[in-house]
Design a protein around this motif. Structure first.
Motif, short mmCIF file in Angstrom:
data_model
loop_
_atom_site.label_atom_id
_atom_site.label_comp_id
_atom_site.label_asym_id
_atom_site.label_seq_id
_atom_site.Cartn_x
_atom_site.Cartn_y
_atom_site.Cartn_z
N LYS A 17 111.96 -11.04 9.55
CA LYS A 17 112.85 -9.93 9.25
C LYS A 17 112.01 -8.76 8.72
O LYS A 17 112.03 -8.47 7.54
N VAL A 19 110.92 -5.02 7.76
CA VAL A 19 111.65 -3.84 7.31
C VAL A 19 111.16 -2.66 8.14
O VAL A 19 109.97 -2.34 8.14
N GLN A 21 112.05 1.49 9.72
CA GLN A 21 112.67 2.73 9.32
C GLN A 21 113.55 3.22 10.47
O GLN A 21 113.08 3.39 11.60
N GLU A 27 116.41 5.77 6.96
CA GLU A 27 116.54 4.79 5.90
C GLU A 27 115.91 3.47 6.34
O GLU A 27 115.94 3.13 7.52
N PRO A 28 115.33 2.68 5.42
CA PRO A 28 114.78 1.38 5.78
C PRO A 28 115.90 0.37 6.03
O PRO A 28 116.98 0.46 5.45
N PHE A 29 115.63 -0.58 6.94
CA PHE A 29 116.57 -1.67 7.20
C PHE A 29 115.82 -2.88 7.73
O PHE A 29 114.73 -2.75 8.29
N GLU A 30 116.40 -4.06 7.51
CA GLU A 30 115.80 -5.30 8.03
C GLU A 30 116.25 -5.51 9.47
O GLU A 30 117.42 -5.36 9.79
N TYR A 31 115.29 -5.86 10.32
CA TYR A 31 115.57 -6.12 11.72
C TYR A 31 115.20 -7.58 12.00
O TYR A 31 114.05 -7.97 11.82
N GLU A 32 116.16 -8.37 12.40
CA GLU A 32 115.90 -9.79 12.65
C GLU A 32 115.22 -9.98 13.99
O GLU A 32 115.70 -9.50 15.02
N HIS A 87 119.67 1.61 13.01
CA HIS A 87 120.80 0.80 12.56
C HIS A 87 121.85 0.76 13.67
O HIS A 87 121.96 1.69 14.46
#
Length: 122
Positions: A17, A19, A21, A27-32, A87
């Motif tokens: 996962k 992190v 941008q 914004e930062p986000f987790e990408y599986e 996102h």
């Protein structure tokens, strides 16, 4: 590494996962990420060329006794991450997924309806 009749194979299963941008809202986000790949390791560059045109043939890579597995895993992760990470729904409300409600467009008269009326009047 698995061996099959003198052949060497490398099977990799990665779940991560990272992190990233979001390129839309920054914004930062987790990408599986989930990657399962099996490749054949060959000793010579001449062995890289596919003799079979089989669609199910494994990818071949040049390997050696000092094969850098961590670099291979890093490459697999890089390939699994989208080129432009975003996102599905940004925190600001912008959505990539279309709503289930169909968009009703105003029905405009065809510019050729006048021609159809002329044809009927003949």
């Amino acid at each position: 590494m698995a061996y099959n009749r003198g052949q060497s194979f490398l099977e990799v299963s990665i779940t991560a996962k990272p992190v990233l941008q979001c390129q839309r809202c920054l914004e930062p986000f987790e990408y599986e990420v989930s990657v399962v790949n099996r490749v054949e390791l060959v000793n010579r560059e001449s062995d890289l060329e596919d003799e079979d045109d089989d669609e199910n043939a494994l990818e071949r890579i040049l390997g050696s006794r000092r094969f850098d597995v961590l670099s291979f895993i890093e490459d697999e992760l890089i390939l699994a991450v989208p080129y432009v990470p975003r996102h599905e729904v940004c925190p600001g409300g912008v959505s990539l997924v279309q709503s289930e409600e169909p968009v009703v467009q105003e029905k405009r008269p065809s510019p050729f309806s006048a021609l159809a009326q002329l044809k009927q009047n003949r």
